[in-house]
Design a protein around this motif. Sequence first.
Motif, PDB file in Angstrom:
ATOM      1  N   TYR A 159      44.845  34.064  45.957  1.00  0.00           N
ATOM      2  CA  TYR A 159      45.119  34.458  44.569  1.00  0.00           C
ATOM      3  C   TYR A 159      45.729  35.858  44.525  1.00  0.00           C
ATOM      4  O   TYR A 159      46.727  36.100  43.848  1.00  0.00           O
TER       5      TYR A 159
ATOM      6  N   GLN B  58      49.451  36.998  43.267  1.00  0.00           N
ATOM      7  CA  GLN B  58      49.698  38.039  42.261  1.00  0.00           C
ATOM      8  C   GLN B  58      50.756  39.017  42.762  1.00  0.00           C
ATOM      9  O   GLN B  58      51.670  39.388  42.034  1.00  0.00           O
TER      10      GLN B  58
ATOM     11  N   ARG C 264      40.958  30.109  35.926  1.00  0.00           N
ATOM     12  CA  ARG C 264      41.868  31.258  36.031  1.00  0.00           C
ATOM     13  C   ARG C 264      43.031  30.934  36.983  1.00  0.00           C
ATOM     14  O   ARG C 264      44.175  31.246  36.692  1.00  0.00           O
TER      15      ARG C 264
ATOM     16  N   ARG D 155      47.008  30.623  35.954  1.00  0.00           N
ATOM     17  CA  ARG D 155      48.014  31.466  36.614  1.00  0.00           C
ATOM     18  C   ARG D 155      49.087  30.602  37.283  1.00  0.00           C
ATOM     19  O   ARG D 155      50.266  30.937  37.225  1.00  0.00           O
TER      20      ARG D 155
ATOM     21  N   GLU E 215      51.463  29.475  34.668  1.00  0.00           N
ATOM     22  CA  GLU E 215      52.357  30.569  34.267  1.00  0.00           C
ATOM     23  C   GLU E 215      53.499  30.729  35.277  1.00  0.00           C
ATOM     24  O   GLU E 215      54.665  30.864  34.889  1.00  0.00           O
TER      25      GLU E 215
END
Length: 171
Positions: free
Chosen positions: A114, A118, A145, A149, A152
Motif C-alpha cells: 500500500y 502511494q 481503504r 484507493r 481511485e
Amino acid sequence: MDYFEVLLLEKTASPGEIKKAFYRESRTYHPDRFFHMESKELKERVHELYKRVTEAYYVLRDDTKRKKYLADIAGPERAQKLRFTEASEAETKAAAKKEQEEQIGTHPKGRQFYQQAQKDAEGGNLSAAERNMKMALTYEPSNARYKERLAEVQKQLADEAKNKDNSFKIR
C-alpha cells in the motif's frame, strides 16, 4: 462530581492550571497528612478522595483522554461517564488501534505494498500504483481503504487513457 469539579477548575483550564490544581489538591488530601487520625473510616474516605484527585489529573493532563472525557460528560450518559475507568481506556485504545489498522492495513506485507502504491501514485507511475494496490489486496482482500484507493488509481488510469485517445483523434 466530574474531574474539573474535583480539581476546582473551569472546563477550559490550561495544562499549567491543571497541574497547579492537582498539586494544590494533592497537598490538601494526601493520605500521609491524616495518618495520625483515629478514625479508620475517615482515613479511607480521605484516601478515596485522594485517588479521585489523582485520577482526575491522570485524565485531564492527557489531551486525547481529556477530549474524550469532555465529550462523555457533555453527553446524555453523563452520570455513567464521570469516572474514567481502565475498561473505558482499553475501549478507547482498541478503537484507535482498529481505526489505524483500517487506515493502513493489518498485514505487514499489505501495508508495504500500500505504501509503495502511494509513492508510485504520487510519482505519477499509475500502472505501478495499480499493481501494488492489487498486491496489497491479496494480503487484505476485505480492506475497504485499499479497495477505495485501487478504484481511485484505476479511474486516474482510465482518465489518462481517455485523454491519450482524444489527443490522437485531434491530430
